[in-house]
Design a protein around this motif. Sequence first.
Motif, short mmCIF file in Angstrom:
data_model
loop_
_atom_site.label_atom_id
_atom_site.label_comp_id
_atom_site.label_asym_id
_atom_site.label_seq_id
_atom_site.Cartn_x
_atom_site.Cartn_y
_atom_site.Cartn_z
N GLY A 64 0.82 -1.21 0.00
CA GLY A 64 0.00 0.00 0.00
C GLY A 64 0.85 1.25 0.00
N PHE A 65 0.54 2.18 -0.89
CA PHE A 65 1.22 3.48 -0.95
C PHE A 65 0.27 4.56 -0.45
N VAL A 66 0.76 5.42 0.41
CA VAL A 66 -0.03 6.56 0.86
C VAL A 66 -0.06 7.58 -0.27
N VAL A 67 -1.26 7.98 -0.70
CA VAL A 67 -1.39 8.98 -1.75
C VAL A 67 -2.04 10.26 -1.25
N GLU A 68 -2.60 10.19 -0.03
CA GLU A 68 -3.22 11.38 0.55
C GLU A 68 -3.28 11.20 2.05
N THR A 69 -3.03 12.28 2.77
CA THR A 69 -3.14 12.24 4.22
C THR A 69 -3.53 13.61 4.73
N GLN A 70 -4.20 13.62 5.87
CA GLN A 70 -4.67 14.88 6.45
C GLN A 70 -4.91 14.67 7.93
N CYS A 71 -4.73 15.72 8.75
CA CYS A 71 -4.97 15.62 10.18
C CYS A 71 -5.49 16.95 10.72
N ASN A 72 -6.46 16.87 11.63
CA ASN A 72 -6.94 18.02 12.39
C ASN A 72 -6.59 17.79 13.85
N TYR A 73 -6.14 18.85 14.51
CA TYR A 73 -5.71 18.77 15.90
C TYR A 73 -6.69 19.53 16.78
N PHE A 74 -7.12 18.90 17.89
CA PHE A 74 -8.11 19.51 18.77
C PHE A 74 -7.60 19.73 20.19
N ALA A 75 -6.74 18.85 20.68
CA ALA A 75 -6.21 18.96 22.04
C ALA A 75 -4.80 18.36 22.05
N PRO A 76 -3.92 18.90 22.88
CA PRO A 76 -2.54 18.38 22.88
C PRO A 76 -2.45 17.00 23.53
N LEU A 77 -1.50 16.23 23.07
CA LEU A 77 -1.10 14.98 23.69
C LEU A 77 0.36 15.13 24.07
N ALA A 78 0.79 14.45 25.14
CA ALA A 78 2.18 14.62 25.59
C ALA A 78 2.66 13.37 26.31
N PHE A 79 3.96 13.14 26.27
CA PHE A 79 4.58 12.10 27.07
C PHE A 79 4.35 12.44 28.53
N PRO A 80 3.95 11.51 29.38
CA PRO A 80 3.93 10.06 29.23
C PRO A 80 2.54 9.47 29.01
N GLN A 81 1.68 10.14 28.28
CA GLN A 81 0.35 9.61 28.01
C GLN A 81 0.40 8.37 27.12
N THR A 82 -0.65 7.57 27.22
CA THR A 82 -0.89 6.50 26.26
C THR A 82 -1.97 7.00 25.31
N VAL A 83 -1.73 6.83 24.03
CA VAL A 83 -2.66 7.24 23.00
C VAL A 83 -3.45 6.01 22.56
N GLU A 84 -4.75 6.20 22.36
CA GLU A 84 -5.59 5.13 21.83
C GLU A 84 -6.04 5.56 20.43
N ALA A 85 -5.59 4.80 19.44
CA ALA A 85 -5.89 5.12 18.05
C ALA A 85 -7.12 4.34 17.61
N GLY A 86 -8.19 5.05 17.25
CA GLY A 86 -9.39 4.44 16.71
C GLY A 86 -9.29 4.41 15.19
N LEU A 87 -9.82 3.37 14.59
CA LEU A 87 -9.68 3.18 13.15
C LEU A 87 -11.00 2.73 12.54
N LYS A 88 -11.27 3.26 11.34
CA LYS A 88 -12.42 2.80 10.55
C LYS A 88 -12.09 3.02 9.07
N VAL A 89 -12.87 2.40 8.22
CA VAL A 89 -12.76 2.62 6.77
C VAL A 89 -13.95 3.46 6.35
N ALA A 90 -13.67 4.60 5.73
CA ALA A 90 -14.74 5.49 5.27
C ALA A 90 -15.13 5.19 3.82
N HIS A 91 -14.17 4.69 3.04
CA HIS A 91 -14.44 4.39 1.63
C HIS A 91 -13.43 3.38 1.13
N ALA A 92 -13.88 2.48 0.29
CA ALA A 92 -12.99 1.54 -0.38
C ALA A 92 -13.38 1.44 -1.83
#
Length: 145
Positions: A64-92
């Motif tokens: 798989g090659f990344v051909v497009e990417t985008q991100c919006n930021y709403f609140a800071p994250l910082a060490f030593p937090q654990t991040v939980e990444a949620g994932l879904k498919v919007a289109h295939a």
Amino acid sequence: MSAKPTPHPRSAFRVFRSIPTRWADNDLYGHVNNVVYYSWFDTAVNALLIERGALDIHQGETVGFVVETQCNYFAPLAFPQTVEAGLKVAHAGRSSVRYEIGLFAQGAGTAAAQGHFVHVYVDRATRKPVRLPPALQAVVNELRA
């Protein structure tokens, strides 16, 4: 002009992966540097595909090659937090998938950041787009929003 982005709730995502932050992730401003968020996107998508047998990064015929990417930021994250990444498919499509990712502080109800990756799947040797292999299609179907 489109509406201002708003953070999605956890319920908007199908699966989650915990990712520990590292000391090196923080920048001089005391929060995780924006480039690290894209690394987490990559980790969330590719780790799941590898674990489910849908992607063999070393010997698989399809990559798989990344051909497009985008991100919006709403609140800071910082060490030593654990991040939980949620994932879904919007289109295939025939050879491409738009994965949407929400990054949450551990236990938070709304995303601290969210965005997407569009991957086009290609033949490793020819680099030409190919139909999604059956194992990948099965994961895509599981992750559809």
